[in-house]
Design a protein around this motif. Structure first.
Motif, PDB file in Angstrom:
ATOM      1  N   PHE A  78      -0.541  15.283  11.120  1.00  0.00           N
ATOM      2  CA  PHE A  78      -0.645  14.262  12.028  1.00  0.00           C
ATOM      3  C   PHE A  78      -1.834  14.467  13.128  1.00  0.00           C
ATOM      4  O   PHE A  78      -2.412  13.743  13.611  1.00  0.00           O
ATOM      5  CB  PHE A  78       0.772  14.370  13.020  1.00  0.00           C
TER       6      PHE A  78
ATOM      7  N   ILE B  12       1.030  -1.155  -0.001  1.00  0.00           N
ATOM      8  CA  ILE B  12      -0.055   0.008   0.030  1.00  0.00           C
ATOM      9  C   ILE B  12       0.833   1.210   0.050  1.00  0.00           C
ATOM     10  O   ILE B  12       1.902   1.264   0.578  1.00  0.00           O
ATOM     11  CB  ILE B  12      -0.957   0.075   1.168  1.00  0.00           C
ATOM     12  N   VAL B  13       0.546   2.143  -0.800  1.00  0.00           N
ATOM     13  CA  VAL B  13       1.435   3.352  -0.997  1.00  0.00           C
ATOM     14  C   VAL B  13       0.558   4.597  -0.255  1.00  0.00           C
ATOM     15  O   VAL B  13      -0.693   4.700  -0.895  1.00  0.00           O
ATOM     16  CB  VAL B  13       1.828   3.521  -2.346  1.00  0.00           C
ATOM     17  N   SER B  14       1.058   5.292   0.513  1.00  0.00           N
ATOM     18  CA  SER B  14       0.173   6.675   0.667  1.00  0.00           C
ATOM     19  C   SER B  14       1.167   7.832   0.860  1.00  0.00           C
ATOM     20  O   SER B  14       2.444   7.436   0.998  1.00  0.00           O
ATOM     21  CB  SER B  14      -0.932   6.400   1.834  1.00  0.00           C
ATOM     22  N   HIS B  15       0.770   8.861   1.166  1.00  0.00           N
ATOM     23  CA  HIS B  15       1.664  10.143   1.656  1.00  0.00           C
ATOM     24  C   HIS B  15       1.632  10.207   3.021  1.00  0.00           C
ATOM     25  O   HIS B  15       0.710   9.985   3.735  1.00  0.00           O
ATOM     26  CB  HIS B  15       1.103  11.315   1.027  1.00  0.00           C
ATOM     27  N   ALA B  16       2.835  10.829   3.441  1.00  0.00           N
ATOM     28  CA  ALA B  16       3.340  10.812   4.911  1.00  0.00           C
ATOM     29  C   ALA B  16       2.164  12.143   5.198  1.00  0.00           C
ATOM     30  O   ALA B  16       1.544  12.770   4.813  1.00  0.00           O
ATOM     31  CB  ALA B  16       4.708  11.615   4.971  1.00  0.00           C
ATOM     32  N   PRO B  17       1.879  12.070   6.766  1.00  0.00           N
ATOM     33  CA  PRO B  17       2.734  11.060   7.910  1.00  0.00           C
ATOM     34  C   PRO B  17       1.814   9.872   8.028  1.00  0.00           C
ATOM     35  O   PRO B  17       0.634   9.643   7.360  1.00  0.00           O
ATOM     36  CB  PRO B  17       2.369  12.212   8.951  1.00  0.00           C
ATOM     37  N   PHE B  18       2.641   9.069   8.625  1.00  0.00           N
ATOM     38  CA  PHE B  18       2.198   7.454   8.537  1.00  0.00           C
ATOM     39  C   PHE B  18       1.669   7.153   9.947  1.00  0.00           C
ATOM     40  O   PHE B  18       1.195   6.113  10.472  1.00  0.00           O
ATOM     41  CB  PHE B  18       3.150   6.556   8.042  1.00  0.00           C
ATOM     42  N   TYR B  19       1.676   8.360  10.533  1.00  0.00           N
ATOM     43  CA  TYR B  19       1.340   8.445  12.237  1.00  0.00           C
ATOM     44  C   TYR B  19       0.210   9.222  12.107  1.00  0.00           C
ATOM     45  O   TYR B  19       0.094  10.424  11.489  1.00  0.00           O
ATOM     46  CB  TYR B  19       2.104   8.874  13.278  1.00  0.00           C
ATOM     47  N   ARG B  20      -0.911   9.091  12.675  1.00  0.00           N
ATOM     48  CA  ARG B  20      -1.962  10.133  13.118  1.00  0.00           C
ATOM     49  C   ARG B  20      -2.392   9.898  14.290  1.00  0.00           C
ATOM     50  O   ARG B  20      -2.583   9.215  15.177  1.00  0.00           O
ATOM     51  CB  ARG B  20      -3.031   9.905  12.208  1.00  0.00           C
ATOM     52  N   ASP B  21      -2.721  11.307  14.869  1.00  0.00           N
ATOM     53  CA  ASP B  21      -3.332  11.538  16.016  1.00  0.00           C
ATOM     54  C   ASP B  21      -4.578  10.623  16.303  1.00  0.00           C
ATOM     55  O   ASP B  21      -5.207  10.727  14.887  1.00  0.00           O
ATOM     56  CB  ASP B  21      -3.657  12.868  16.514  1.00  0.00           C
TER      57      ASP B  21
ATOM     58  N   SER C 250       6.257   6.640   1.230  1.00  0.00           N
ATOM     59  CA  SER C 250       6.120   5.064   1.164  1.00  0.00           C
ATOM     60  C   SER C 250       6.244   4.579  -0.267  1.00  0.00           C
ATOM     61  O   SER C 250       6.026   5.270  -1.149  1.00  0.00           O
ATOM     62  CB  SER C 250       4.540   4.616   1.469  1.00  0.00           C
TER      63      SER C 250
ATOM     64  N   PRO D 173       8.252   8.375  10.031  1.00  0.00           N
ATOM     65  CA  PRO D 173       6.748   8.069   9.988  1.00  0.00           C
ATOM     66  C   PRO D 173       6.251   9.518   9.762  1.00  0.00           C
ATOM     67  O   PRO D 173       4.800   9.397   9.207  1.00  0.00           O
ATOM     68  CB  PRO D 173       6.446   7.745  11.262  1.00  0.00           C
ATOM     69  N   LEU D 174       6.750  10.716   9.948  1.00  0.00           N
ATOM     70  CA  LEU D 174       5.983  11.952   9.781  1.00  0.00           C
ATOM     71  C   LEU D 174       6.447  12.396   8.334  1.00  0.00           C
ATOM     72  O   LEU D 174       5.764  13.151   7.672  1.00  0.00           O
ATOM     73  CB  LEU D 174       6.306  12.976  10.745  1.00  0.00           C
TER      74      LEU D 174
END
Ligand code: SF4
Ligand code: SF4
Lengths: 318, 432
Positions: free
Chosen positions: B401, A8-17, B322, B317-318
């Protein structure tokens, strides 16, 4: 450069609140219930009916609008239900069904959907709707008339009406404890001061309400009521009375803080809140209306876009 | 996803990884059978690559530590981390439509190192040739730029670029002597510049030996951001829209400084990049891999397996990127590799901005993100830059985020900035 494992490809950020719009709406409703439940206990089944009808009709209005405009339904974010519940807090327990439905129509369709849905409304929907109802059917939003059949152990005369027309000493009829416990006439969710304060603190601590707005609104009320009281103690009730009666606390914690219609920068938030508090007391003491909280919030909503232009200089700008 | 504390009115605290209580032992992934070098090319160069008009092409032999040009002999832009034969050159399109040339090199044994670097060092360690080599080190230190005019401050940063990586803190502690050698070299190269060592507070005690002006910073994201560091050090922010270099700052990561020190000591170019791996079982590992090693090779070495619908991220991560295949190589500036399963995939929604103001509170550049996103969503990029401070963004990704409506704020911002720069470039070309 390819291989068979499909990633799966997506845009940063890969962390979310973890907070989402839906969670936010539900937390606000939970906080509102802390104030509403004592109201339901006091006013009984009719109040339950008003709340249920308000929430249900608000959701239905939104769903209808979604269907008519061929949008994906947005009721899942809980915003419509929240608007309905907050509107119910402002209504008298004996509000007729058609008024509740009209109220939610104005709140959801006229003040939110026509402006493009969530985040686009220039006015706080429940406040605008309650103000429209108050102007259209003043007698139905008059707590003295509407709650006349309630026979309680305490005075069922709207404290604000008493203080406005019969002088400040009538304020002494209401002890602070009574006002905190909900022993007064008023909207379903507006009578129980203690519940509102607990709910409000919860929302501020969780970072859902911008605390600057809540606190500056309350300090605006306090300061201006104190000034009025000092200038003429016979005519004007004291600050604590103003803080705990009418829509003050609902406005501070649930109306003025509505996201889209309030500022987000620090100084504008303080001006917005403080101004709203001052206008509330000004209208109560000098204006034609018994409670100025709704109009104060709406007036400050109007000023919001201009206020929010006062913002800090962005990094590296000269 | 990170779980936030109950007290939402507090700003989110995002601590960087640290290296405390004993140094980890980096896993050496060894000599890979084949490597891929990646360099960004312009749209016009892309067609050159596709028409096979490159100098580095199939069949060309390269030597470890040698430096090569892709299109002509003069512009040397690629160092070969291994000795071997070029098997193919192709292109790929990355985020926002950027183009990259990929040079695949096959190798079977370590082979002889190219003597070019040693020769350049003996001729003149501070000469242009030697600096060209040093600029290719892991961490991409801008040595060439340092020798030119106009640099007034050099930041040696022991802080990380993003969360979930600690390569700079490791390099600083584990390679202290090399770091010092590198730092001294930098001071010699730019005798008039102010050289500042920026490091997390817990490492401040170890800074004495280096003999630089130091500044301790809380080990919280985004304190290691180059633009924010520059502001902290000089007291004045870099003018919005200008790059660090244009304003006379240069930032060298600790890993790069240590690598330069090692290069001077051993007279050969280190080609091992430190990378922090975060695996699916939440384990983190420090590995040392040859630049150009495909991620798949590294995973092989640590026993990780990718499955369908996993997420593979190069960078933190931020702010990371990917990628769609594990054949993607480690490049000289890849500090972290993250792999996680689909359950961790943050979902985006279709709601609009609800104006909750959280992004405005968290933005370290004080931008009106809530207004900005309204302009960006409608494609009003110029207006966004003029009225809503698009150019001030330090590209930290925090707004995205925190966003309650889970909007792709960061993506919109990056896309807008990229589009505007491209337009500018095109306008310049048209004007000539
Ligand atoms: S990425 Fe977002 S939070 Fe970070 S500087 Fe840019 S606008 Fe501000
Ligand atoms: S955090 Fe998201 S929803 Fe909240 S104001 Fe910013 S952009 Fe809007």
């Amino acid at each position: 450069m390819t291989d068979s494992t499909k990633l799966i490809v997506s845009h940063a950020p890969f962390y979310r609140d973890a907070c989402t719009v839906m969670k936010r709406s539900y937390l606000i409703m939970a906080a509102a219930l802390v104030a509403i439940i004592p109201g339901l206990l006091i006013f009984g089944i009719p109040a339950v009916g008003v709340c249920a009808l308000a929430v249900a009709s608000a959701i239905l209005w939104e769903l209808t609008a979604n269907t008519l405009m061929k949008q994906t339904p947005t009721i899942g974010d809980g915003n419509a239900a929240m608007i309905g519940l907050i509107l119910a807090m402002l209504l008298p327990a004996t509000a007729p069904w058609w008024m509740v439905i009209t109220g939610t129509f104005v709140a959801v369709i006229m003040s939110k959907t026509v402006f493009g849905g969530i985040g686009g409304n220039p006015f706080c929907p429940p406040a605008l709707s309650a103000a429209v109802l108050m102007i259209s059917w003043p007698h139905l939003m008059n707590f003295n008339g509407m709650l006349v059949n309630y026979d309680m152990a305490w005075s069922m005369v709207d404290p604000l009406i008493n203080a406005k027309f019969f002088g400040a000493e009538t304020a002494d009829l209401y002890t602070t404890t009574d006002l905190l416990m909900g022993h007064q006439a008023g909207g379903i969710g507006a009578v129980c001061g203690a519940g509102l304060i607990i709910g409000g603190i919860f929302l501020m601590v969780r970072g859902i309400n911008r605390w600057e707005i809540c606190l500056s609104f309350l300090s605006g009320i306090f300061t201006s009521a104190l000034l009025f009281h000092m200038s003429n103690p016979d005519l004007y009730a004291g600050p604590i009375f103003h803080l705990l009666t009418g829509y003050t606390l609902v406005a501070a914690f649930f109306l003025a803080t509505e996201d889209a219609s309030s500022p987000v920068n620090t100084i504008p938030m303080l001006i917005y809140g403080f101004g709203g508090g001052m206008l509330t007391v000004l209208i109560r003491n000098k204006g034609a209306w018994v409670d100025g909280a709704l109009f104060a919030v709406l007036l400050m909503n109007l000023a919001n876009p201009i206020l929010d232009m006062i913002r800090p200089k962005a990094l590296g700008k000269v | 996803m990170i779980r936030r504390s109950f007290f939402g009115y507090l700003a989110a605290r995002l601590p960087y990884e640290t290296v405390q209580g004993g140094l980890p032992d980096p896993v050496d992934t060894g000599l890979p059978g084949g490597i891929t070098l990646q360099i960004q090319v312009g749209a016009d160069q892309k067609s050159l690559v596709n028409k096979k008009k490159t100098i580095l092409k199939k069949g060309v032999e390269v030597h470890r530590g040698g430096i090569y040009g892709l299109f002509d002999e003069e512009t040397k832009e690629i160092t070969a981390p291994v000795s071997g034969t070029v098997t193919s050159v192709e292109t790929r399109t990355g985020n926002y439509g950027r183009h990259f040339a990929l040079v695949h090199i096959e190798t079977s044994e370590e082979g002889d190192a190219s003597p070019a670097f040693t020769e350049a060092l003996t001729a003149d360690a501070k000469g242009a040739d030697s600096l060209t080599f040093l600029s290719q080190l892991p961490g991409r230190p801008a040595f060439k730029r340092l020798a030119e005019e106009g640099i007034h401050t050099v930041i040696l940063s022991v802080l990380e670029k993003d969360l979930l990586t600690n390569v700079n803190q490791y390099a600083f502690q584990a390679r202290k002597a090399d770091f010092k050698r590198g730092a001294d070299f930098i001071k010699e190269l730019a005798p008039t510049a102010r050289v500042v060592l920026a490091l997390p507070l817990y490492l401040e005690a170890e800074a004495k030996e280096i003999g630089c002006e130091t500044i301790g910073v809380k080990n919280l994201y985004p304190n290691g951001n180059p633009l924010l560091l520059a502001k902290r050090i000089s007291g004045k922010a870099v003018e919005a829209g200008k790059s660090l270099e244009e304003s006379g700052f240069l930032l060298f990561s600790a890993e790069a400084v240590a690598a330069a020190g090692k290069a001077l000591r051993t007279q050969s170019l280190p080609q091992e990049k430190l990378v922090t791996l975060s695996l699916k079982n939440k384990e983190t590992k420090l590995v040392s891999a040859r630049i150009g090693t495909p991620v798949a090779k590294i995973f092989e070495a640590v026993g990780e397996e990718l499955a369908e619908r996993d997420h593979l991220i190069l960078g933190g991560p931020l702010t990371g990127t990917s990628v769609y295949t594990s054949n993607m190589p480690v490049s000289a500036d890849t500090d972290a590799i993250i792999c996680h399963g689909p359950e961790n995939m943050p979902r985006l929604t279709e709601t609009y901005c609800i104006n909750c103001g959280k992004c405005v509170r968290i933005c370290p550049a004080h931008m009106p993100v809530n207004l900005l996103i309204r302009a960006l969503e409608n494609g009003l990029y110029e207006e966004a830059a003029e009225k809503y401070d698009l150019n001030s963004c330090v590209e930290c990704g925090l707004c995205s985020f925190i966003c309650v409506a889970t909007l792709p704020l960061f993506q919109q911002i990056m896309l807008a900035r990229h589009t505007l720069t491209e337009n500018e470039k095109r306008a310049e070309k048209g004007g000539l």
